[in-house]
Structure formats: C-alpha cells, structure tokens
Motif scaffolding. Structure first.
Motif, PDB file in Angstrom:
ATOM      1  N   ARG A 100      88.602  58.603  34.129  1.00  0.00           N
ATOM      2  CA  ARG A 100      89.243  57.326  33.814  1.00  0.00           C
ATOM      3  C   ARG A 100      88.220  56.209  33.661  1.00  0.00           C
ATOM      4  NH1 ARG A 100      94.274  58.254  34.315  1.00  0.00           N
ATOM      5  NH2 ARG A 100      95.138  56.190  34.379  1.00  0.00           N
ATOM      6  N   ARG A 102      88.327  51.993  34.394  1.00  0.00           N
ATOM      7  CA  ARG A 102      89.122  50.912  34.969  1.00  0.00           C
ATOM      8  C   ARG A 102      88.397  49.600  34.709  1.00  0.00           C
ATOM      9  NH1 ARG A 102      91.941  49.919  40.763  1.00  0.00           N
ATOM     10  NH2 ARG A 102      91.237  47.794  41.028  1.00  0.00           N
ATOM     11  N   SER A 157      93.742  50.797  34.298  1.00  0.00           N
ATOM     12  CA  SER A 157      92.997  52.047  34.337  1.00  0.00           C
ATOM     13  C   SER A 157      93.521  52.948  33.228  1.00  0.00           C
ATOM     14  CB  SER A 157      93.181  52.710  35.709  1.00  0.00           C
ATOM     15  OG  SER A 157      92.518  53.937  35.756  1.00  0.00           O
TER      16      SER A 157
END
Length: 180
Positions: A100, A102, A157
């Motif tokens: 991910r 963010r 995110s």
C-alpha cells in the motif's frame, strides 16, 4: 514559505549502489510546509518526485500516482484553507509499504471535517468527497483522526497495483479476449 523535506527518509530500505527491486521501495517521508496556498503545488511536486524516485514511474503506476497526487492536493489545500489560523505549518507524510501507499496531512487545528454532500448550488466544499470517492474507487480507505496534541491527521491508503497491472491505455493481451 520554503518547502522542506524533513528527515528524508525517516525509514527506508534503499541504499546507494543497490539496484531497486521489482516494486516501489518502502519507506516513510515527511514534507513540511507553511500553511500557505503556494504549499499545495510544492507539496504535490515533492510527493510526485518521491513516488517516482521510489520506483513508481511507468504505466503500471500511472493511475495510482495520479490518484495520490489528487488526494495530496485536496488534503493540503483543505489544511491551508481551513486550518492555517491555528496551524502555521502542515505536514504531509508519504508511507510506502509492500502492499500500500498512504498519504497523510497533519495540521494543528482541532476541527474534524466531514465530506459534504454534492450540492451543485454550493461553490467548493467537495474536496473531501472527491478524496473519499477516489480512494474507495481505487480499493483503498481513508479517515480523519485526532493527534495527541489536539490537531488532526487526514489520511488515505491505496493498494499498490499487482504485477502486470497497467494503465487504462495499455494494450490488451489477445489471449484475454475470447472474440479475438
């Protein structure tokens, strides 16, 4: 009014002389800026440059980078517009992990904003609605949280694209088309 990139990187796994891996290089970076309108494009450019430096160049990451830059622009713009009175500085944090990315924007104002409903008669006020929409469409999540010192952090995110993912203009594989 100068943009600074503090403690770059805060944590990272890239060392000079090491070849980058197949995906983005993980790490956390913080960009501090004065709560001023000029900080919006400066922060967006700093985040863009860092994303590209961490390995998010190319077609595979184009949509993700575009979404992240839109989110950064909206969140920093909201912070400098609505929080500048109590927060002379805003901080944008970029965190990349293996799955991910963010982005967070922190300011010292205690007011916790909410996404407004889309009202065509009302000018402005759709930034958080746009952030929420882009984030959810990308399969991500977003929220607003209080900080220990009474301010807030607004974050989004987004998942990294899987291997072989490409942007919307990528050529289709003939093997994937049953009518080919």
């Amino acid at each position: 009014m100068e943009q600074t990139e503090k403690a770059v990187p805060v944590t990272a796994t890239w060392w000079p002389g090491r070849e980058p891996g197949p995906g983005p290089e993980p790490g956390v970076w913080r960009f501090s800026a004065l709560s001023h309108e000029a900080s919006v494009p400066r922060t967006r450019h700093a985040v863009r440059d860092r994303l590209l430096a961490q390995g998010m160049a190319g077609e595979r990451y184009q949509e993700l980078v575009d979404d992240l830059l839109l989110i950064v622009s909206e969140l920093v713009s909201n912070a400098v517009t609505h929080a500048a009175v109590l927060s002379p500085e805003v901080v944008c944090e970029l965190a990349i992990d293996p799955d991910r990315v963010r982005v967070s924007v922190l300011d010292g104002h205690p007011y916790r904003p909410k996404a407004q409903e889309n009202d065509p008669a009302r000018p402005g006020g759709r930034g958080l609605l746009l952030v929420k929409s882009v984030t959810l469409q990308a399969g991500g999540e977003c929220d607003v949280e209080r900080t220990e010192d009474g301010g807030k952090v607004i974050w989004a995110s987004l998942p990294l694209p899987g291997p072989g993912a490409a942007g919307p203009d990528a050529e289709a594989d003939p093997d994937d088309d049953p009518d080919y």
